[in-house]
Design an enzyme around this catalytic site. Sequence first.
Site, PDB file in Angstrom:
ATOM      1  N   ASN A 185       0.839  -1.198   0.000  1.00  0.00           N
ATOM      2  CA  ASN A 185       0.000   0.000   0.000  1.00  0.00           C
ATOM      3  C   ASN A 185       0.867   1.240   0.000  1.00  0.00           C
ATOM      4  O   ASN A 185       1.981   1.208   0.513  1.00  0.00           O
ATOM      5  CB  ASN A 185      -0.858   0.039   1.265  1.00  0.00           C
ATOM      6  CG  ASN A 185      -2.091  -0.808   1.138  1.00  0.00           C
ATOM      7  OD1 ASN A 185      -2.752  -0.798   0.110  1.00  0.00           O
ATOM      8  ND2 ASN A 185      -2.382  -1.555   2.174  1.00  0.00           N
ATOM      9  N   ASP A 198      -5.586  -5.663   2.506  1.00  0.00           N
ATOM     10  CA  ASP A 198      -6.783  -6.454   2.814  1.00  0.00           C
ATOM     11  C   ASP A 198      -6.623  -7.910   2.370  1.00  0.00           C
ATOM     12  O   ASP A 198      -7.231  -8.809   2.933  1.00  0.00           O
ATOM     13  CB  ASP A 198      -8.007  -5.838   2.121  1.00  0.00           C
ATOM     14  CG  ASP A 198      -8.417  -4.540   2.806  1.00  0.00           C
ATOM     15  OD1 ASP A 198      -8.365  -4.504   4.046  1.00  0.00           O
ATOM     16  OD2 ASP A 198      -8.749  -3.566   2.105  1.00  0.00           O
ATOM     17  N   ASP A 256      -8.755  -8.727   9.724  1.00  0.00           N
ATOM     18  CA  ASP A 256      -8.987  -7.301   9.953  1.00  0.00           C
ATOM     19  C   ASP A 256      -8.527  -7.000  11.387  1.00  0.00           C
ATOM     20  O   ASP A 256      -9.216  -7.327  12.359  1.00  0.00           O
ATOM     21  CB  ASP A 256     -10.469  -6.959   9.757  1.00  0.00           C
ATOM     22  CG  ASP A 256     -10.686  -5.458   9.747  1.00  0.00           C
ATOM     23  OD1 ASP A 256     -10.043  -4.757  10.575  1.00  0.00           O
ATOM     24  OD2 ASP A 256     -11.464  -4.979   8.909  1.00  0.00           O
ATOM     25  N   ILE A 257      -7.356  -6.399  11.502  1.00  0.00           N
ATOM     26  CA  ILE A 257      -6.697  -6.259  12.812  1.00  0.00           C
ATOM     27  C   ILE A 257      -7.508  -5.371  13.755  1.00  0.00           C
ATOM     28  O   ILE A 257      -7.784  -5.717  14.899  1.00  0.00           O
ATOM     29  CB  ILE A 257      -5.267  -5.691  12.636  1.00  0.00           C
ATOM     30  CG1 ILE A 257      -4.454  -6.599  11.703  1.00  0.00           C
ATOM     31  CG2 ILE A 257      -4.570  -5.532  13.988  1.00  0.00           C
ATOM     32  CD1 ILE A 257      -3.120  -6.026  11.246  1.00  0.00           C
ATOM     33  N   VAL A 258      -7.895  -4.199  13.238  1.00  0.00           N
ATOM     34  CA  VAL A 258      -8.563  -3.242  14.120  1.00  0.00           C
ATOM     35  C   VAL A 258      -9.938  -3.771  14.550  1.00  0.00           C
ATOM     36  O   VAL A 258     -10.345  -3.591  15.710  1.00  0.00           O
ATOM     37  CB  VAL A 258      -8.624  -1.829  13.456  1.00  0.00           C
ATOM     38  CG1 VAL A 258      -9.710  -1.723  12.410  1.00  0.00           C
ATOM     39  CG2 VAL A 258      -8.781  -0.748  14.503  1.00  0.00           C
ATOM     40  N   PHE A 267      -8.499   4.382  11.190  1.00  0.00           N
ATOM     41  CA  PHE A 267      -8.375   5.398  10.149  1.00  0.00           C
ATOM     42  C   PHE A 267      -9.189   4.920   8.952  1.00  0.00           C
ATOM     43  O   PHE A 267      -9.357   3.712   8.775  1.00  0.00           O
ATOM     44  CB  PHE A 267      -6.909   5.568   9.720  1.00  0.00           C
ATOM     45  CG  PHE A 267      -6.173   6.622  10.499  1.00  0.00           C
ATOM     46  CD1 PHE A 267      -5.789   6.386  11.801  1.00  0.00           C
ATOM     47  CD2 PHE A 267      -5.871   7.853   9.924  1.00  0.00           C
ATOM     48  CE1 PHE A 267      -5.109   7.352  12.529  1.00  0.00           C
ATOM     49  CE2 PHE A 267      -5.198   8.829  10.635  1.00  0.00           C
ATOM     50  CZ  PHE A 267      -4.812   8.581  11.939  1.00  0.00           C
ATOM     51  N   LYS A 287     -17.468   2.461   8.246  1.00  0.00           N
ATOM     52  CA  LYS A 287     -16.403   1.640   8.851  1.00  0.00           C
ATOM     53  C   LYS A 287     -16.451   1.706  10.370  1.00  0.00           C
ATOM     54  O   LYS A 287     -16.205   0.726  11.056  1.00  0.00           O
ATOM     55  CB  LYS A 287     -15.026   2.122   8.372  1.00  0.00           C
ATOM     56  CG  LYS A 287     -14.641   1.519   7.046  1.00  0.00           C
ATOM     57  CD  LYS A 287     -13.273   1.946   6.573  1.00  0.00           C
ATOM     58  CE  LYS A 287     -13.080   1.438   5.144  1.00  0.00           C
ATOM     59  NZ  LYS A 287     -12.096   2.156   4.380  1.00  0.00           N
ATOM     60  N   LYS A 335     -16.912  -1.923  11.932  1.00  0.00           N
ATOM     61  CA  LYS A 335     -15.768  -2.483  12.680  1.00  0.00           C
ATOM     62  C   LYS A 335     -15.928  -2.268  14.184  1.00  0.00           C
ATOM     63  O   LYS A 335     -15.053  -2.620  14.956  1.00  0.00           O
ATOM     64  CB  LYS A 335     -14.467  -1.850  12.188  1.00  0.00           C
ATOM     65  CG  LYS A 335     -14.181  -2.098  10.703  1.00  0.00           C
ATOM     66  CD  LYS A 335     -12.746  -1.755  10.320  1.00  0.00           C
ATOM     67  CE  LYS A 335     -12.538  -1.926   8.812  1.00  0.00           C
ATOM     68  NZ  LYS A 335     -11.168  -2.280   8.454  1.00  0.00           N
TER      69      LYS A 335
HETATM   70  O1  PMT Z   1       1.637   6.722   6.186  1.00  0.00           O
HETATM   71  P1  PMT Z   1       1.355   8.060   5.529  1.00  0.00           P
HETATM   72  O2  PMT Z   1       2.080   8.213   4.218  1.00  0.00           O
HETATM   73  O3  PMT Z   1       1.604   9.205   6.464  1.00  0.00           O
HETATM   74  O4  PMT Z   1      -0.201   8.096   5.152  1.00  0.00           O
HETATM   75  C1  PMT Z   1      -1.150   8.057   6.158  1.00  0.00           C
HETATM   76  C2  PMT Z   1      -2.366   7.181   5.815  1.00  0.00           C
HETATM   77  C3  PMT Z   1      -3.133   7.787   4.656  1.00  0.00           C
HETATM   78  C4  PMT Z   1      -1.906   5.770   5.429  1.00  0.00           C
HETATM   79  C5  PMT Z   1      -3.223   7.122   7.135  1.00  0.00           C
HETATM   80  O5  PMT Z   1      -3.656   8.409   7.452  1.00  0.00           O
HETATM   81  C6  PMT Z   1      -4.429   6.201   6.957  1.00  0.00           C
HETATM   82  O6  PMT Z   1      -5.487   6.589   6.486  1.00  0.00           O
HETATM   83  N1  PMT Z   1      -4.278   4.906   7.378  1.00  0.00           N
HETATM   84  C7  PMT Z   1      -5.284   3.858   7.173  1.00  0.00           C
HETATM   85  C8  PMT Z   1      -5.240   3.419   5.764  1.00  0.00           C
HETATM   86  C9  PMT Z   1      -6.194   2.276   5.463  1.00  0.00           C
HETATM   87  O7  PMT Z   1      -5.768   1.204   5.230  1.00  0.00           O
HETATM   88  O8  PMT Z   1      -7.442   2.576   5.572  1.00  0.00           O
HETATM   89  P2  PMT Z   1      -8.653   1.486   5.311  1.00  0.00           P
HETATM   90  O9  PMT Z   1      -9.824   2.349   5.073  1.00  0.00           O
HETATM   91  O10 PMT Z   1      -8.267   0.540   4.239  1.00  0.00           O
HETATM   92  O11 PMT Z   1      -8.757   0.689   6.677  1.00  0.00           O
HETATM   93  C10 PMT Z   1      -9.622   1.101   7.739  1.00  0.00           C
HETATM   94  C11 PMT Z   1      -9.013   0.780   9.084  1.00  0.00           C
HETATM   95  O12 PMT Z   1      -8.871  -0.621   9.246  1.00  0.00           O
HETATM   96  C12 PMT Z   1      -7.637   1.355   9.291  1.00  0.00           C
HETATM   97  O13 PMT Z   1      -7.533   1.799  10.630  1.00  0.00           O
HETATM   98  C13 PMT Z   1      -6.704   0.172   9.036  1.00  0.00           C
HETATM   99  O14 PMT Z   1      -5.500   0.313   9.784  1.00  0.00           O
HETATM  100  C14 PMT Z   1      -7.537  -0.980   9.528  1.00  0.00           C
HETATM  101  N2  PMT Z   1      -7.303  -2.261   8.874  1.00  0.00           N
HETATM  102  C15 PMT Z   1      -7.548  -2.422   7.549  1.00  0.00           C
HETATM  103  C16 PMT Z   1      -7.405  -3.657   6.972  1.00  0.00           C
HETATM  104  C17 PMT Z   1      -6.984  -4.748   7.755  1.00  0.00           C
HETATM  105  N3  PMT Z   1      -6.814  -5.954   7.252  1.00  0.00           N
HETATM  106  N4  PMT Z   1      -6.722  -4.564   9.065  1.00  0.00           N
HETATM  107  C18 PMT Z   1      -6.883  -3.354   9.634  1.00  0.00           C
HETATM  108  O15 PMT Z   1      -6.642  -3.183  10.837  1.00  0.00           O
END
Ligand code: PMT
Length: 405
Positions: free
Chosen positions: A216, A285, A314-316, A331, A345, A349
């Site tokens: 990513n 993912d 999905d960790i979070v 995030f 989300k 979640k």
């Molecule tokens: O690292 P930088 O260059 O400073 O950029 C920052 C950022 C844009 C990466 C950061 O601000 C950010 O948005 N991070 C989350 C990115 C992301 O994967 O978002 P998501 O919408 O795909 O996931 C939602 C949440 O689930 C996130 O908190 C993610 O950490 C978590 N997740 C997602 C997938 C997974 N398998 N496990 C998770 O825990």
Amino acid sequence: MKILLGVTGGIAAYKALELTRLFVKAGHQVQVVMTSGAKEFIQPLSFQALSGHPVRDSLFDANQEAGMGHIELARWADQIVIAPASAETLAKLRMGRADDLLTTLCLATDRPIMLAPAMNRLMWRNAATQENVAVLKQRGLDILPPASGEQACGEVGEGRMPEPQAIFEAVMHAEKARLQTQQAGSELKAFWQNKALLITAGPTYEDIDPVRFIGNRSSGKMGFAIAEVAAKAGAQVILITGPVALPTPEGVKRIDVRSARQMFAAVQQHYAAADCFISAAAVADFRVEQPASQKLKKQQDVEEMTLTLVKNPDIVAWVAAQDNKPFVVGFAAETNDVVDYAKDKLRRKKLDMICANQVGEGQGFERDDNALTLLTETSEKVLPTMSKHELAGALLRFVSQSMQG
Ligand code: PMT
């Protein structure tokens, strides 16, 4: 405020008299230090009359050393302002020279220094001066851009010292911003001191074979900024990070991982001891079902290749589902309908809070700045574009308020 006003050699030195008057009129104490060049343009007595203090100009003055030594003078000041700051002074400061009282004071202080450069337009534009300015800025000195207009030498261009009123206002503004930062720092400390904070940052890499991976776009800057600000506020921070090229913030315990499953294992090991978990990592993912143990070869005449991907944990969401869960902050990185997707989300979640950011070309990831919308089930706060460190402070304040109900 105690202001040490440095005056260096330049035709604009006479404007420093008005600056002294403005500081004194606003109730500040001013002590003036002049270089030998400055004294070619203006009499020390004028500054003495306006400031009510004898002007200091010599590094080796037996009388003055007996009263207030130059180190003490550096300690006395809350703020050092050099106006006008000549090209020579900029060069000496950049080099760390200490061959007169003013440059020695600047070396011997940890107080903020503001410079108001003034010189001929070509001297200002010269690569050497510009490089000196860039280095000094990088070291944290405040440098007011010179004004444009007719110059004493008859030329027209950039290099005039800003008007005394503008310098006065810049000094007051900088002082106000410092006080606000200090206050914000104390507020953060009051809550975060000794709190256990678990943070994930950066991307995860899902290997295809020993040389290729699916990843990513994340530099880790957002998560590292949160870790740094929280550690400064006294939190016990564990930072689990995917592959990034960032130094470990001081006082932070760092755990390096590569894949989503490794990140998951590290989080499982540490979440239970945390008061708060912030998931800033961009976790993949999906992963490749069967990574090859050897480099995949390009086969002649084969135009397509299919990789079978399987879902990563999905960790979070897993942390949020635990009975002994900490306060969980996710995030949401979205390219469109950012807040709507983030709210979805947050619910799906079962998070306590989510930070929504718009990502795409020139936004969100990899940059030093970002903008966030912080959301809980009952509140929403929009944080406009600012540095990721400033955002981290605002985010941690919002988390502390949410955690306290
Ligand atoms: O690292 P930088 O260059 O400073 O950029 C920052 C950022 C844009 C990466 C950061 O601000 C950010 O948005 N991070 C989350 C990115 C992301 O994967 O978002 P998501 O919408 O795909 O996931 C939602 C949440 O689930 C996130 O908190 C993610 O950490 C978590 N997740 C997602 C997938 C997974 N398998 N496990 C998770 O825990």
